[in-house]
Design an enzyme around this catalytic site. Structure first.
Site, PDB file in Angstrom:
ATOM      1  N   SER A 165       0.745  -1.159  -0.108  1.00  0.00           N
ATOM      2  CA  SER A 165      -0.034  -0.131   0.215  1.00  0.00           C
ATOM      3  C   SER A 165       0.799   1.059  -0.050  1.00  0.00           C
ATOM      4  O   SER A 165       0.100   2.251  -0.345  1.00  0.00           O
ATOM      5  CB  SER A 165      -0.661  -0.252   1.642  1.00  0.00           C
ATOM      6  OG  SER A 165       0.243  -0.172   2.197  1.00  0.00           O
TER       7      SER A 165
ATOM      8  N   LYS B 203      -6.080   4.724   7.893  1.00  0.00           N
ATOM      9  CA  LYS B 203      -4.592   5.153   7.701  1.00  0.00           C
ATOM     10  C   LYS B 203      -5.201   6.853   7.621  1.00  0.00           C
ATOM     11  O   LYS B 203      -4.348   8.029   8.178  1.00  0.00           O
ATOM     12  CB  LYS B 203      -4.206   5.255   6.461  1.00  0.00           C
ATOM     13  CG  LYS B 203      -3.646   3.445   6.202  1.00  0.00           C
ATOM     14  CD  LYS B 203      -3.422   3.181   4.722  1.00  0.00           C
ATOM     15  CE  LYS B 203      -3.304   2.200   4.690  1.00  0.00           C
ATOM     16  NZ  LYS B 203      -3.128   1.154   3.901  1.00  0.00           N
TER      17      LYS B 203
END
Lengths: 803, 284
Positions: free
Chosen positions: A659, A702
């Site tokens: 990611s 996040k």
């Protein structure tokens, strides 16, 4: 390439409008739980239940806490009453081979009746038999037989005594038998007198005595025979009397159970046994005394155990079942599944009999359904094997583990197996199912149907209604406050947050149940009758706070610059990546500084994490993709004469996942082009060899992790996060993040291609390839190509100094 | 008539002991009676002279009952055995007498068993002995010694049977004769406050039974417990045996010379019934 606009606040959170509900609170909803959205699983369940062939047992797989077991149990309990009630089962004494108790099946409710009848019979035998044997008639006959023997024996001896007496010889009783002696005037001759007799007289007496001795010996030889004959007669008399006494009782019982052949056979053998053992019924039965559990009453044990043989051990009584049984066994040990033979301690030894046979869950579920937790089943020694054996052989054989493993060397029982007809439902996690499928060859034979419960379901109106119904059920069942519709809406939103998808709802109903419990607590604290949205919010916030120690410590480290994260300036070759940490059931996001440096080289990208073996394979793969992308972008016309190094700064543990690959690429592009990146942004998303940004997991955590840091430092309006555009549907952000976005204090950009992100991060376009194969000079790619060309020339000059 | 224990002339009970089960029962029964009548126990053990003589004969052989095997009868072994039995008899007497708190004495005599026992009985008022002595075969009726004692003994006689149960009722046969009156009075004395006393009235008709009962009540006035009366019109040993069995007494008390039943019937009852019997002899 056009630069995407920041997402509007409505894209960041999928609200559930309380107004869509027709009810004011869950108190108005009925109790019926209809968990929809699991069509695949339900179809499998219905199929398995409907299939009567062998092996079509069910394995319901899915994450724990999704309510699989509850839902299946609920379904089966609704279905079971329409199915036939299975027969009763009981164990009785085997008069031929006592070690192998016989199993008898009877229609539901009849086993207890049979047991009661046998108890009544036993009680009656204690009256009837002593009465028969104390009757005058019997006493007289018995006496006659005994007297006949006495007369025969005594008569023979008396006759001999008389015969001896006629010859002046006496039969004297000695300590061990008899002796003959000559008599004179009624007295035995002493030795002197005897010796004074003439020789001929003495010889005559001795000869007579010898003859008498032989006659006596022949009588004595006959005595045991007479005794045997007498005993046989007595035995026959006893048999006749006992038979006559007990027959009517047994006949009555046989008439009651005339339709059950097994019972009739048993009664025949029991009757014979009673007649043979009639003497036991003549002894007085001691009063039972209280003894500690597990110990036999020493005074009465032998006798009671003898009479136990006429009792019936009802192992399964279905008289109270209104249909097929649905059994859920919480502790699926081998004994709890197939039953056990218990023992009693008596004088330091262990004793048992068929009345100590205890049924297992398979007995109770026979003719119906048995639900077991697969993990618990596998944790119990030999339980899985015992279950498989029972299913495979279609019978329940009770085997003691202690016997099997030689831990108990006492002689135990081997009860007759009971035929098994049961549908087994195992519930467990997917991993267990896959492991069993892969490693146990029997598994797929015995559990042919898998009901795969999904982790989430579509957030449709129907499913939202189901969620509300579920909340109503929980509130009622667990005696909690009901929820008003605002609270219901908030919990539905929480369901989406749990699913990590704004268009889905989590099926992890345990988490939802926990939240209702916690919300109820807060409603109570606030003195409310109903749970409202505020209570749910407080419960979520309190849960976050409770689990917030580690994120708080990390944030503190950022603020104190112990961990360096820049949220304000512009830096070349440096970017804020985002990662997710999962601790227990709590996940949180954390920004990490990623830096890229370049030097002259051969076109390789060095992943420092991989070099020191701190990077996982997926991360390494992501970095290699970057090499491919860079090569295809800049290495088509000229060699890549650089060597780049990438690193997660201040990372002290492993890095896994791809990611961060887009962030790493941005840092590389910045380092190659020399254009600084805005540090007010954080980036997440993986990238492919064409520069397309791909979806990642944990997007909400996040964003929230970076937002928290920015908020602490003060929101400037320039801060934000770049996320893959394909992750927009996953957004279910916290209320404060959404609010900041609405106010323009924090931005979330959906990015589909690296070029879009580069422009946002640098304020300079990435640059499109022109027909002549070049990029415009003032673009990122243009600058990068120029820099690479310079590096290539320098390297070439360095490699060929003589030219 | 008020109860006077002095009229019961049993002050010393001679117990013939040979350690057989019946003999043990006779000791137990004698101790019960001695306790009730404050009498003393005199135990005797007779070394059978016939057995000693047989053993001394040169050709003597013992034929074993259970094997039919014959073996020379060793005189020394016989003597050792007799001495052992004597010691056992003494120990048994001592233990029983001490248990009941009764004065006691013991002696060993050598001679023909029946004659010696009957002779020794003359020194006491009651002779107690078992129905049979040590016997290895089944014997239905009385043994030789008991039979002879019934016929010849001058004292009262207690013939016990193994399984004596003092708690069971005393049964006495009553027919208004002198012997029956003495038997009843003795029974009342023995029964004391302990057990029930049953009286079997041998009456031909109801009127006679009534008179008999009144008389019996008067004779047994000393009995501290209630008396239970039964009336039977029969006097043959068969019917009497049946009636007695129905009551199942712990001790049957009979007069030796009753009017309703003859001596022979009395003797037959003793022979036939497997109950302890107290035969009360009428003083001359």
């Amino acid at each position: 390439m056009p630069v995407p606009e920041p997402l509007g606040h409505e894209k960041l959170y999928n609200r559930c409008d309380p107004a869509e509900f027709s009810f004011e609170s869950t108190a108005e909803l009925d109790e019926k739980v209809t968990i929809s959205g699991q069509d695949r699983a339900w179809q499998a369940i219905r199929f398995s239940v409907g299939m009567k062939q062998d092996g079509f047992n069910l394995f319901a797989l899915g994450p724990s806490g999704t309510g699989k077991q509850t839902a299946i149990e609920h379904y089966l309990r609704e279905k079971a009453p329409d199915e036939p009630v299975p027969d009763d089962w009981c164990y009785v004494y085997n008069f031929e081979t006592p070690r192998q108790p016989k199993a008898i099946t009877l229609p539901a409710g009849k086993a207890c009746e049979f047991s009661r009848d046998m108890n009544g019979l036993l009680e009656a035998l204690f009256t009837i038999i002593p009465a028969a044997f104390s009757s005058e008639e019997y006493q007289e006959q018995e006496k006659t037989i005994k007297e006949r023997f006495e007369e025969r024996q005594g008569g023979a001896i008396e006759e001999l005594e008389k015969k001896a007496s006629e010859n002046n010889i006496a039969l004297i009783r000695t300590p061990s038998g008899f002796a003959f002696a000559p008599l004179r005037k009624g007295e035995v001759l002493n030795s002197e007198a005897f010796m004074r007799l003439k020789q001929g007289e003495r010889e005559r007496i001795e000869k007579q005595i010898e003859t008498l001795k032989e006659a006596l010996q022949s009588i004595m030889v006959q005595i045991p025979k007479w005794q045997r004959e007498s005993q046989e007669k007595l035995k026959e008399l006893n048999r006749q009397v006992a038979t006559f006494a007990v027959k009517p009782l047994f006949e009555e019982l046989k008439e009651t159970h005339r339709e059950h052949t097994a019972v009739l056979d048993y009664l025949d053998t029991a009757e014979k046994d009673v007649v043979e053992n009639f003497i036991r019924f003549l002894e007085k039965e001691p009063q039972p005394q209280e003894v500690p559990t597990g110990m036999a009453d020493i005074r009465s044990s032998g006798k009671s155990r003898l009479f136990n043989r006429y009792r019936v051990n009802v192992v399964i009584d279905n008289s109270k079942n209104g249909g097929a049984p649905v059994i859920s066994e919480d502790k699926p040990s081998s004994q709890n599944l197939v039953g056990d033979i218990e023992h009693l301690a008596q004088m330091g030894t262990l004793i048992t009999d068929f009345t100590l046979i205890k049924p297992g869950a398979l007995h109770r579920a026979n003719g119906g359904y048995l639900i077991l937790d697969a993990r618990r089943l596998l944790q119990e020694p030999l339980a899985y094997e015992a279950l498989k054996k029972a299913i495979r052989t279609r019978q329940i054989r009770i085997e003691s583990l202690a016997q099997l493993y030689g831990m108990a060397s006492t002689v135990s029982l081997d009860p007759e197996p009971i035929p098994l007809d049961v549908k087994i439902v195992l519930t467990g996690e997917r991993r267990l199912y896959y492991l069993l499928s892969a490693y146990d060859p029997d598994f797929s034979e015995l559990f042919k149907v898998a009901a795969d419960f999904d982790d989430d379901m579509e957030r449709t109106a129907e499913n939202r209604r189901s969620y509300a119904n579920f909340m109503a059920t929980i509130a009622r069942r667990e005696n909690l406050r009901h929820l008003d519709r605002s609270a219901v809406a908030r919990i539905i939103e929480y369901g989406s947050q749990l699913a990590g998808d704004s268009s889905k709802l989590s099926t992890h109903l345990q988490s939802v149940t926990d939240l209702i419990h916690e919300s109820d607590y807060h409603a109570g604290e606030n003195g409310r009758e109903l749970i409202v949205q505020e209570d749910v919010e407080r419960a979520i916030e309190a849960r976050r706070f409770r689990a917030g120690r580690i994120p708080g410590k990390i944030r503190e480290a950022f603020l104190q610059n112990t961990i360096l994260i820049d949220t304000q300036n512009e830096k070349t070759g440096q970017i804020n990546g985002l990662s997710v940490y999962i601790l227990g059931d709590q996940a949180f996001g954390k920004p990490s500084r990623i830096t890229a440096r370049i030097k002259m080289g051969k076109g390789e990208v060095i992943d420092i994490e991989r070099e020191v073996e701190m990077g996982g394979p997926i991360h390494s793969k992501g970095v290699m993709i970057l090499s491919g992308y860079l090569g295809s972008l800049y290495g088509r016309e000229q060699p890549l004469s650089l060597s780049a190094t990438l690193v997660f700064e201040q990372s002290y543990s492993g890095v896994e996942g791809d990611s961060a690959s887009s962030a790493e690429l941005y840092a590389l592009l910045s380092a190659v082009s020399g254009v600084p990146l805005r540090q007010s942004f954080a980036v997440t998303g993986s990238v492919n060899q064409y520069g397309e940004v791909q979806a990642i997991g944990g997007v909400n955590e996040k964003i929230e992790g970076f937002f928290d840091l920015c908020r602490e430092r003060g929101l400037t309006g320039t801060q934000g996060v770049l996320i893959p555009a394909s992750n927009v549907r996953n957004l279910m952000l916290r209320e404060d993040v959404v609010r900041a976005a609405a106010e323009g204090a924090f931005s979330i950009y959906p990015v589909t291609h690296i070029d879009e992100g580069v422009e946002i991060l640098t304020g300079r376009p990435a640059g499109s390839l022109r027909e002549d194969g070049t990029y415009p000079d003032d673009t990122i790619h243009g600058l990068a190509v120029a820099r690479l060309r310079t590096m290539a020339e320098k390297q070439k000059a360095f490699n060929e100094p003589d030219r | 008539m008020p109860f006077n224990p002095e009229e019961i002339s049993i002050r010393r009970i001679t117990v013939a002991l040979d350690c057989s089960p019946h003999s043990r029962a006779s000791l137990e029964a004698a101790a019960v009676i001695a306790g009730a009548l404050h009498a003393e126990l005199s135990g005797i053990f007779v070394e059978d002279i016939n057995l000693i003589r047989v053993a001394e004969l040169p050709f003597s052989e013992e034929i074993h009952l259970h094997t039919a095997r014959s073996e020379h009868l060793d005189p020394e072994r016989v003597m050792r055995l007799l001495r052992l039995q004597s010691r056992q008899a003494l120990a048994l007497l001592t233990e029983t007498a001490e248990r009941f708190g009764i004065p006691h004495s013991f002696r060993t005599i050598r001679g023909p068993v029946p004659a010696e026992i009957i002779a020794a009985a003359l020194e006491g008022d009651l002779l107690a002995l078992g129905r049979t002595g040590r016997t290895l075969t089944c014997r239905k009726g009385l043994g030789t010694t008991a039979k002879q004692a019934v016929r010849e003994a001058k004292t009262h006689l207690l013939i016990a049977h193994s399984g004596f149960q003092p708690a069971r009722p005393l049964l006495v046969l009553y027919d208004r004769s002198k012997a029956a009156r003495l038997a009843l009075r003795t029974s009342a004395g023995i029964a004391g406050g302990r057990g029930a006393l049953h009286v079997l009235l041998l009456a031909g008709n109801e009127r006679e039974a009534k008179t008999m009962r009144e008389e019996a009540e008067s004779v047994a006035a000393g009995a501290k417990r209630g008396i239970e009366f039964h009336v039977i019109p029969w006097t043959d040993s068969e019917m009497l045996s049946q009636c007695i069995r129905m009551i199942g007494p712990g001790l049957l008390v009979l007069g030796d010379e009753m009017e309703a039943i003859g001596k022979e019937t009395v003797h037959r009852l003793i022979d036939r019934l497997a109950y302890p019997v107290l035969l009360v002899k009428t003083p001359a």
